[in-house]
Design an enzyme around this catalytic site. Sequence first.
Site, short mmCIF file in Angstrom:
data_model
loop_
_atom_site.label_atom_id
_atom_site.label_comp_id
_atom_site.label_asym_id
_atom_site.label_seq_id
_atom_site.Cartn_x
_atom_site.Cartn_y
_atom_site.Cartn_z
N GLU B 212 -44.37 106.16 -62.95
CA GLU B 212 -44.93 107.22 -63.07
C GLU B 212 -46.48 108.09 -63.54
O GLU B 212 -47.49 106.79 -62.86
CB GLU B 212 -45.38 107.84 -65.55
CG GLU B 212 -45.71 107.63 -65.92
CD GLU B 212 -45.57 107.75 -67.99
OE1 GLU B 212 -46.63 107.76 -68.50
OE2 GLU B 212 -44.13 107.71 -68.02
N HIS B 249 -47.56 110.68 -71.81
CA HIS B 249 -48.89 109.97 -72.50
C HIS B 249 -49.97 109.44 -71.78
O HIS B 249 -50.68 110.38 -70.86
CB HIS B 249 -48.20 108.95 -70.91
CG HIS B 249 -46.81 108.25 -71.96
ND1 HIS B 249 -45.81 108.15 -71.17
CD2 HIS B 249 -46.02 108.16 -72.31
CE1 HIS B 249 -44.34 107.36 -71.52
NE2 HIS B 249 -45.15 107.45 -72.88
#
Lengths: 379, 291
Positions: B212, B249
């Site tokens: 990511e 996150h």
Amino acid sequence: MNFEEYAAKPILAAAGIAVPASQLATTPEQAAKACAAIGQVVIKAQVPTGKRGKAGGIQLADTPDQAAQHAARIIGMDIGGHRVEKVLVEAMSDIAFEYYAAILNDPASKGPMLMFSTEGGMDIEEIAAESPEKLRTATIDIRRGLSAETAQALIGGLDLNGANDAIADVLLKLYDAYRTNDAELLEINPLIQTRSGTIVALDCKFVLDDSAIKRQPELAAKGTPDRLTALEKIGEDNVIKYIELDGNVAVLANGAGLTMTTMDVVRHHGGAPANFCEIGGEAYTKGKVALEMVLGKPGVKSLVVNFCGAFARCDVMMDGLLNAWEELKPELPVFFSIAGTGDEEAIRMLKERLDMDPYPNMDAASKAAVDAARAGAGT
Amino acid sequence: MRILRKHHRVLIQGITGKQGTFWTERMQAYGTNVVGGVNPKKAGTSHCNVPVHASAVDAMKDGDGFESSIMFIPPLGVKAAALDAIEAGAKNICILTEHIPVQDVMYVMAAAKERGTMITGPNTAGSVTVGECFQGFMPAFNERIFKRGRVGVMSRSGSLGTLMCQNIVSAGYGQSAFIGIGGDPIIGTTTRDALQALDQFEGTDCVVMVGEIGGSMEEDAADYAATMAKPVFAFIAGGAAPAGKKMGHAGAIVMGDKGTYASKKKALEAAGVTVLDTPSHVGDALHEVLG
């Protein structure tokens, strides 16, 4: 969590690092009064962003009248999208030399990194890009802390105009402040040497580790909360991560990675996501508020729901969402993709309660949502 | 990074809590060799059919010993628990907890490095050695998600890793192992470490990497991928994310031109990695390689 200069400098002062005398002002009258008390001053816009000087947000004033005039111009100014509400009225410093010092959390060494440069006053990204040899760094074992030897070694061989010991002392104090305050980043730029030889922190950037807010409640109260939209505020109040975006395809998914990916897939199929909204298994009872948020954004034309159960079970999340759906009865076209733990039960519930079937995968569901948004926007 | 095997003796720190109990039972049912647990207040009792110790040090001394510890511990308790496991001589520690203060994490990392302890996480959903054992909260027992096969999978995200595994199974393939590395900015096992572990893991023909935006771990892993004989496929989440915002996150944030989708894609493609546009494309990509 970011701290503006006026809230960050007391952290340095508490660690024993010299900072100029200053007063915070929210009106020109207060700025004039502060100038009268301090003498020659610098009026500095207080906003959680850099490049204040270039934007005209930092001005010198010799008299209270000048201070009031500058403050009147700076307060209300827009700097990097932030409206200036207050200015720091700070004693003017007699700058002889400017340095740079910082400590940050370094993912590569998995520990704190101390940085120093003689090129103070410049953007650190610029120093790193244009003259990396002028940026000195040292990684630190956080269990042992910063030793006087390491601090001295970092600046060893540099001509610091006779201030090597004083600067090494500032580095040690900076490290203490970094540790005491759970900093993610603590930066002094510039760190100045005055003509009389004193070392003073002229500006300070402090970012508090978000994961440490719980054990630093008094400190966190002085930070600048993220600027949130009304919908994002509802998300924060309900402990649901919601980020408002520009598009018209609403996104609801579980897990940060999956939610980001749903946005990507919407984009891949030519659509524009309206939000990031993540509900996990433990947040399933918040299905209603999550749905209210994603539907609450003006201009939303369709919704894609993407559940992939692992820790969070699809059936539990689906139950929460369907309860909310039945209560809110939205008119919006909705498209589901359901996989993983509890998927069969969730698919059965969707059929029973909304008489709908999920799409075979997230691409198909996202594409259908993009098509529906396009059709909806056309009418 | 060591991939968990069924002969590894596993200690569960925080075994008596709600999550600890729920997932210990599932790990045991799947084949994880749980030999004990830790809860200072319940030392001397038995839970999930294994003895509960006062500390990891006690478990090593008085119990049967262990190689790996898995932690179901709240954020502010992780530092002490991890230091206990490191002192006890754990070889591997899996930290599932999210929102641990970063300076605590760095403290644990420094102690682990000195003792040669391998850390996975924090903020990971765990790992699965398919058909053998698992750790953390992964749906290893769901046969539509995990099926024994020859694809190694690593992911920063648990939910997205799960989706990728499901896509692999529905395309008719299976996995050798899944490694969740976690979504925090500072983690023990990096993308590169996980890629290397899967490259060297028996019965693995190719690797799927789920990354990511944020940080530079995918770029670092690209250097290793360039040296691999096995094909590597990657999906990077967050291409549509706005800069400067943490996307759920803590590690998923783009600052300036660092950590962007474009930078990761470029580095991976230069290393010969096939970058997938969406996770749904993994089946077709595997078909070309595995037939």
